[in-house]
Design a protein around this motif. Structure first.
Motif, short mmCIF file in Angstrom:
data_model
loop_
_atom_site.label_atom_id
_atom_site.label_comp_id
_atom_site.label_asym_id
_atom_site.label_seq_id
_atom_site.Cartn_x
_atom_site.Cartn_y
_atom_site.Cartn_z
N TYR A 158 -9.60 -9.00 1.84
CA TYR A 158 -10.59 -7.93 1.89
C TYR A 158 -10.82 -7.39 0.48
N TRP A 173 0.84 -1.19 0.00
CA TRP A 173 0.00 0.00 0.00
C TRP A 173 0.88 1.24 0.00
N ASN A 209 -15.52 -7.38 3.91
CA ASN A 209 -14.71 -8.34 4.65
C ASN A 209 -15.17 -9.79 4.52
N ASN A 213 -12.41 2.85 -0.99
CA ASN A 213 -12.91 2.43 0.32
C ASN A 213 -11.76 1.88 1.20
N PRO A 214 -10.72 2.66 1.41
CA PRO A 214 -9.57 2.16 2.16
C PRO A 214 -9.90 1.82 3.61
N PRO A 245 -13.34 -1.79 3.68
CA PRO A 245 -13.44 -2.80 2.62
C PRO A 245 -14.46 -3.87 2.99
N GLU A 254 -12.72 -2.29 -9.62
CA GLU A 254 -13.53 -2.59 -8.44
C GLU A 254 -13.42 -4.06 -8.04
N TYR A 300 -11.55 -4.41 -2.01
CA TYR A 300 -11.44 -2.95 -2.16
C TYR A 300 -11.89 -2.54 -3.55
N ASN A 301 -12.29 -1.29 -3.66
CA ASN A 301 -12.67 -0.72 -4.95
C ASN A 301 -11.67 0.37 -5.32
N TYR A 352 -2.82 0.71 -4.07
CA TYR A 352 -2.23 -0.61 -3.81
C TYR A 352 -1.50 -1.08 -5.06
N CYS A 377 -7.81 4.14 -4.21
CA CYS A 377 -8.74 3.28 -3.48
C CYS A 377 -9.92 4.10 -2.99
#
Length: 535
Positions: A510, A483, A528, A522-523, A526, A503, A512-513, A492, A520
């Protein structure tokens, strides 16, 4: 947190009916069956969601919609679990999981037996095993990556021939690693898996017989038959193997794929050697093949002729070479020209000026011809089909273009090769033609990778090549599987060096989008939960 549902958006009716908790309650709290399964209410209007809960001695997991997982393999917070028909998290047992995967065939096609189940094993804490595991005295391997591209196989028992990080292994259909084991693949190649389970490469003595497993063959470890050169050794030799792969114990003539060889003992074939057989002389070239049907073969400075049966017709009267002679190059297995001075000394690794043109003879004494780029003493030349040379480097110094490549020429006229810092920037030049790496070219040194821009400069920081973004540290090392925070945004960089840019991208289990520029979205929250398989 939101929930990523990969395989199904809702439980089937059959799954709902199979779930009948013994602790179901009729009042406003506790278990309640609703449209899509069972929820657990903590008050008249609130129920458990997106959380674990222990009830009646069993652990359950509830979606963000409040329904419990049943008959499901799921990755939760990066770990994999299985929930039975009643929603119980299972422990200490083998559990079926999809179909039995058997690895890839010789053409890269995935092999799967849909008549047999795949398996996973959940331990005492309910977490599915991953990586190497010893169960009841036998070794198994379970998928061990919970990242994009691999997470669906996390916790899946391996079967068949598989490449792992440290080599190739074979696992039976029951998942047990095989050792001291012969295996024949779908192409007819044989492999041998040693006491440690790893496919053997190179020489191996098995039951007092020697075998050679070619490191350069398919899968890097195929058993050799016939005649094989062991190029992996510094002073390589040519060896003869029987059809069953054993190093031959015979001596004398050995036939393989239309060619004759001569075994001098210990399975080793003659190469660059004379052999007298039944009163006739034969010569075996650098690759061990018997010379046949050739004239003017130069051996130790003298020219010999061989008939179609390989017999030398002038063994006692080899002709001293003087001047030009068209000979046979047994390394390249083609005709070529040599040149010797008036004393019969061949030109080797040196220039000849003749008839106003310059010619070059390589280390084996053959004239270089038909080469667009050929490096001699740091300078670059081209040679036409007749061997006449042209100095491509010329009198240039500094940056220059040669055959469309960017090169850098030192004051002595030699091309730079390898790394060089010029005006504070680092560049990498090809060791053969001097071409500077450029425009998205990757270069690896061990586990370290670099990338170069359109100006041939080693990249530091962010760099976009075509539609992908890369990030390199101050030393030029490309970042991977990490990251990066840039300003107030997170990015990332994948294990393949490019930044994630779509996305539903999985990192450490996890979801992520990312937008098209790699940012990112939705850091901090995410998804889960990932549904891997539903029974």
């Amino acid at each position: 947190m939101g929930i990523k549902k990969i395989l199904a958006s809702a439980l089937t009716a059959g799954m709902m009916l199979s779930f009948i908790p013994a602790t179901a309650m009729a009042d406003s709290t506790g278990w309640k069956e609703e449209d899509y399964g069972w929820r657990y209410y903590t008050s008249g209007t609130e129920y458990v969601k997106n959380a674990w809960k222990e009830i009646g001695g069993y652990w359950y997991y509830f979606y963000d919609d409040g329904y419990t997982l049943t008959n499901t393999w799921a990755m939760i917070d990066g770990k994999v679990y299985h929930f039975d028909a009643k929603g119980h998290m299972e422990k200490n047992k083998w559990v079926e999981r999809g179909y039995l995967g058997l690895g890839y065939d010789a053409n890269g096609k995935w092999l799967e037996d849909e008549t047999k189940p795949g398996w996973g094993y959940v331990g005492s804490n309910g977490v599915a095993y991953s990586g190497w595991q010893k169960i009841n005295g036998s070794w198994y391997f379970f998928g061990d990556s919970n990242d994009e591209g691999y997470y669906m196989e996390y916790g899946v028992m391996y079967a068949g021939m598989r490449w792992l990080k440290d080599g190739c292994y074979y696992f039976g259909e029951n998942g047990k690693m095989r050792s001291n084991f012969w295996y024949k693949d779908d192409t007819g190649h044989w492999f041998y898996f040693d006491s440690n389970g790893k496919a053997v490469e190179g020489w191996k003595k098995i039951n007092n017989k020697w075998y050679y497993f070619d490191p350069f063959g398919y899968y890097g470890s195929t058993m050799s038959t016939g005649v094989k050169a062991d190029y992996d050794s510094e002073e390589w030799s040519v060896w003869a193997f029987e059809n069953d792969g054993t190093l031959t114990t015979r001596t004398g003539w050995f036939y393989d794929y239309g060619e004759w060889y001569y075994v001098k003992g210990g399975g080793e074939c003659c190469r660059s050697e004379w052999v007298k057989s039944n009163g006739k002389w034969y010569y075996f070239g650098v690759l061990g093949k018997m010379m046949k049907g050739q004239k003017n073969v130069v051996i130790n400075g003298k020219a010999y002729d061989f008939d179609s049966n390989g017999v030398c017709t002038n063994p006692d009267s080899g002709r001293t070479v003087k001047g030009w002679l068209e000979s046979y190059n047994d390394w390249y297995e083609e005709k070529g020209w040599v040149y010797a001075d008036k004393n019969g000394k061949l030109y080797e690794d040196q220039w000849l000026t003749y008839g106003g043109s310059k010619y070059y003879f390589d280390y084996s004494g053959f004239m270089v011809a038909g080469e667009d780029e050929y490096r001699v003493n740091g300078r670059l030349y081209s040679f036409d089909k007749d061997g006449k040379s042209k100095d491509i480097t010329g009198n240039k110094t500094g940056w220059s273009k040669i055959n469309g490549y960017d090169v850098y020429i030192e004051s002595d006229g030699k091309l730079v090769e390898g790394w060089k810092q010029i005006n504070g920037k680092w560049y990498l030049f090809d060791e053969y033609n001097g071409a500077a790496a450029r425009n998205g070219f990757y270069y690896w040194e061990g586990d370290t990778a670099y990338i170069f821009n359109e100006k041939c400069e080693m990249v530091t920081g962010w760099y976009q090549y075509e539609d992908q973004w890369f990030y390199a540290g101050k030393d030029g090392n490309l970042v991977a599987d990490k990251w990066i925070k840039s300003g107030s945004s997170w990015y990332y960089v994948s294990p393949w060096y490019s930044a994630a840019d779509y996305e539903h991208y999985v990192v450490d289990g996890y979801v992520y989008n990312f937008d098209s520029n790699g940012k990112c979205l939705n850091p901090d929250n995410p998804d889960n939960v990932i549904i891997l398989w539903q029974d």
